[in-house]
Design a protein around this motif. Structure first.
Motif, short mmCIF file in Angstrom:
data_model
loop_
_atom_site.label_atom_id
_atom_site.label_comp_id
_atom_site.label_asym_id
_atom_site.label_seq_id
_atom_site.Cartn_x
_atom_site.Cartn_y
_atom_site.Cartn_z
N TYR A 1 0.84 -1.21 0.00
CA TYR A 1 0.00 0.00 0.00
C TYR A 1 0.87 1.26 0.00
O TYR A 1 2.01 1.25 0.49
CB TYR A 1 -0.85 0.05 1.28
CG TYR A 1 -1.59 -1.22 1.62
CD1 TYR A 1 -0.94 -2.26 2.28
CD2 TYR A 1 -2.94 -1.36 1.32
CE1 TYR A 1 -1.62 -3.43 2.61
CE2 TYR A 1 -3.62 -2.52 1.65
CZ TYR A 1 -2.95 -3.54 2.29
OH TYR A 1 -3.62 -4.70 2.62
N ILE B 1 -5.36 6.34 2.40
CA ILE B 1 -4.83 5.39 1.45
C ILE B 1 -4.85 5.97 0.04
O ILE B 1 -5.75 6.72 -0.32
CB ILE B 1 -5.62 4.06 1.50
CG1 ILE B 1 -4.88 2.98 0.71
CG2 ILE B 1 -7.04 4.24 1.02
CD1 ILE B 1 -5.39 1.58 0.96
N ILE C 1 -5.46 -3.12 -6.74
CA ILE C 1 -6.78 -3.44 -6.19
C ILE C 1 -7.44 -2.24 -5.53
O ILE C 1 -8.65 -2.25 -5.31
CB ILE C 1 -6.71 -4.62 -5.19
CG1 ILE C 1 -5.73 -4.35 -4.04
CG2 ILE C 1 -6.36 -5.90 -5.91
CD1 ILE C 1 -5.80 -5.40 -2.94
N SER D 1 0.82 -6.09 3.98
CA SER D 1 0.03 -6.99 4.82
C SER D 1 -0.10 -8.32 4.10
O SER D 1 0.18 -8.43 2.91
CB SER D 1 -1.35 -6.41 5.12
OG SER D 1 -2.19 -6.45 3.97
N ARG E 1 -3.00 -11.09 3.61
CA ARG E 1 -4.38 -11.53 3.85
C ARG E 1 -4.45 -13.05 3.96
O ARG E 1 -5.24 -13.58 4.69
CB ARG E 1 -5.28 -11.06 2.72
CG ARG E 1 -5.43 -9.55 2.68
CD ARG E 1 -6.30 -9.13 1.53
NE ARG E 1 -5.65 -9.36 0.27
CZ ARG E 1 -6.30 -9.80 -0.81
NH1 ARG E 1 -7.58 -10.07 -0.75
NH2 ARG E 1 -5.66 -9.98 -1.94
N GLY F 1 -4.56 -14.71 7.29
CA GLY F 1 -5.58 -14.28 8.23
C GLY F 1 -5.15 -13.12 9.09
O GLY F 1 -5.82 -12.74 10.03
N ASN F 2 -4.02 -12.54 8.77
CA ASN F 2 -3.53 -11.41 9.55
C ASN F 2 -3.78 -10.15 8.75
O ASN F 2 -3.13 -9.93 7.73
CB ASN F 2 -2.04 -11.60 9.82
CG ASN F 2 -1.45 -10.42 10.57
OD1 ASN F 2 -2.14 -9.46 10.86
ND2 ASN F 2 -0.18 -10.47 10.85
N TYR F 3 -4.72 -9.35 9.18
CA TYR F 3 -5.05 -8.16 8.42
C TYR F 3 -4.27 -6.94 8.87
O TYR F 3 -4.52 -5.85 8.38
CB TYR F 3 -6.56 -7.90 8.53
CG TYR F 3 -7.37 -8.95 7.82
CD1 TYR F 3 -7.80 -8.74 6.53
CD2 TYR F 3 -7.70 -10.15 8.43
CE1 TYR F 3 -8.55 -9.70 5.86
CE2 TYR F 3 -8.44 -11.12 7.77
CZ TYR F 3 -8.86 -10.87 6.48
OH TYR F 3 -9.60 -11.81 5.81
N GLY F 4 -3.35 -7.11 9.79
CA GLY F 4 -2.58 -5.97 10.23
C GLY F 4 -1.57 -5.54 9.20
O GLY F 4 -1.11 -6.33 8.38
N TYR F 5 -1.25 -4.28 9.20
CA TYR F 5 -0.26 -3.72 8.30
C TYR F 5 1.07 -3.56 9.02
O TYR F 5 1.11 -3.29 10.21
CB TYR F 5 -0.66 -2.30 7.88
CG TYR F 5 -1.76 -2.13 6.88
CD1 TYR F 5 -2.77 -3.05 6.69
CD2 TYR F 5 -1.80 -0.96 6.11
CE1 TYR F 5 -3.77 -2.83 5.77
CE2 TYR F 5 -2.81 -0.73 5.19
CZ TYR F 5 -3.79 -1.66 5.03
OH TYR F 5 -4.79 -1.44 4.12
N THR F 6 2.16 -3.65 8.26
CA THR F 6 3.46 -3.22 8.72
C THR F 6 3.86 -2.02 7.88
O THR F 6 3.82 -2.10 6.64
CB THR F 6 4.51 -4.34 8.58
OG1 THR F 6 4.08 -5.48 9.34
CG2 THR F 6 5.86 -3.88 9.08
N PHE F 7 4.23 -0.94 8.53
CA PHE F 7 4.53 0.31 7.82
C PHE F 7 6.02 0.54 7.71
O PHE F 7 6.80 0.15 8.59
CB PHE F 7 3.92 1.50 8.57
CG PHE F 7 2.45 1.66 8.34
CD1 PHE F 7 1.54 0.96 9.10
CD2 PHE F 7 1.98 2.51 7.35
CE1 PHE F 7 0.18 1.09 8.88
CE2 PHE F 7 0.61 2.65 7.12
CZ PHE F 7 -0.28 1.94 7.89
#
Lengths: 114, 114
Positions: free
Chosen positions: B33, B45, B55, B94, B96, B99-105
């Motif tokens: 992202y 975003i 997407i 991230s 998907r 099953g981990n919807y968390g982001y790493t920035f």
């Protein structure tokens, strides 16, 4: 559309005092919920997340958050604040799914008084 | 170290120039992202790629063009830079599938247009 509200733009607490940062979300189902922290000039660090299960989640740095479906809230708490906790805190929500778009609140700036 | 890395960290340029920001993640995530953080710290975003496929494309001027050569890289090219493009740009990733919807920035790129 999903949205996140952080009602407090700026909060000041004394070192050693307890802290609660508020977060309310708008979404039809139970979303995935996150709290991130941003120190000055830094990126975003994940504090904790809620997907399902136990509504009280523990995170890093002594933070916890409680998901309350009836209030559409996910408030962040810490029993005793340290000077190093001064930062910007962001609540975020995503419905997951195909896009997994993370929507942020406007942030709460935490100042810690000695 | 496993991370999301962005380059450059700071970018100062004149109006009308074209510039690129690069992002790489070695976390094995399948989705990347770009987020823009404005002067009021609001995070929004811009784009999302999943396995090199676009997407999410929010209402971003077409002067901004993301490019994903592979699922570990997502670059952002900006043409004809304007003063209003000054902001901090964050890359994130991230996964998907796990099953981990968390982001790493990433740590962000501060773009200043003069």
């Amino acid at each position: 559309a999903q949205s996140v509200t952080q009602p407090d733009i700026h909060i000041t607490v004394s070192e050693g005092a307890s802290l609660e940062l508020r977060c309310n979300y708008s979404y039809g189902a139970t979303p995935y919920l996150f709290w991130y922290v941003q120190s000055p000039g830094q990126g975003l660090q994940l504090l904790l997340k809620y997907f399902s299960g136990d509504t009280l989640v523990q995170g890093i740095k002594g933070f916890e958050a409680e998901f309350k479906r009836s209030q559409s809230s996910f408030n962040l708490r810490k029993p005793s604040v340290h000077w190093s906790d001064a930062a910007e805190y962001f609540c975020a929500v995503t419905p997951g799914g195909a896009t997994n778009k993370l929507i942020f609140g406007t942030g709460t700036l935490l100042a810690v008084q000695p | 170290d496993t991370a999301v890395s962005q380059t450059p960290k700071y970018l100062v340029t004149q109006m009308g120039n074209d510039k690129s920001i690069k992002c790489e993640q070695n976390l094995g995530h399948d989705t990347m992202y770009w987020y823009k953080q404005d002067s009021k710290k609001f995070l929004k975003i811009m784009f999302s790629y999943n396995n090199k496929e676009l997407i999410i494309n929010e209402t971003v001027p077409n002067r901004f063009s993301p490019k994903s050569p592979d699922k570990a890289h997502l670059n952002l090219h900006i043409n004809s830079l304007e003063l209003g493009d000054s902001a901090v740009y964050f890359c994130a990733s991230s996964s998907r599938g796990m099953g981990n919807y968390g982001y790493t920035f990433g740590s962000g790129t501060r773009l200043t247009v003069v």
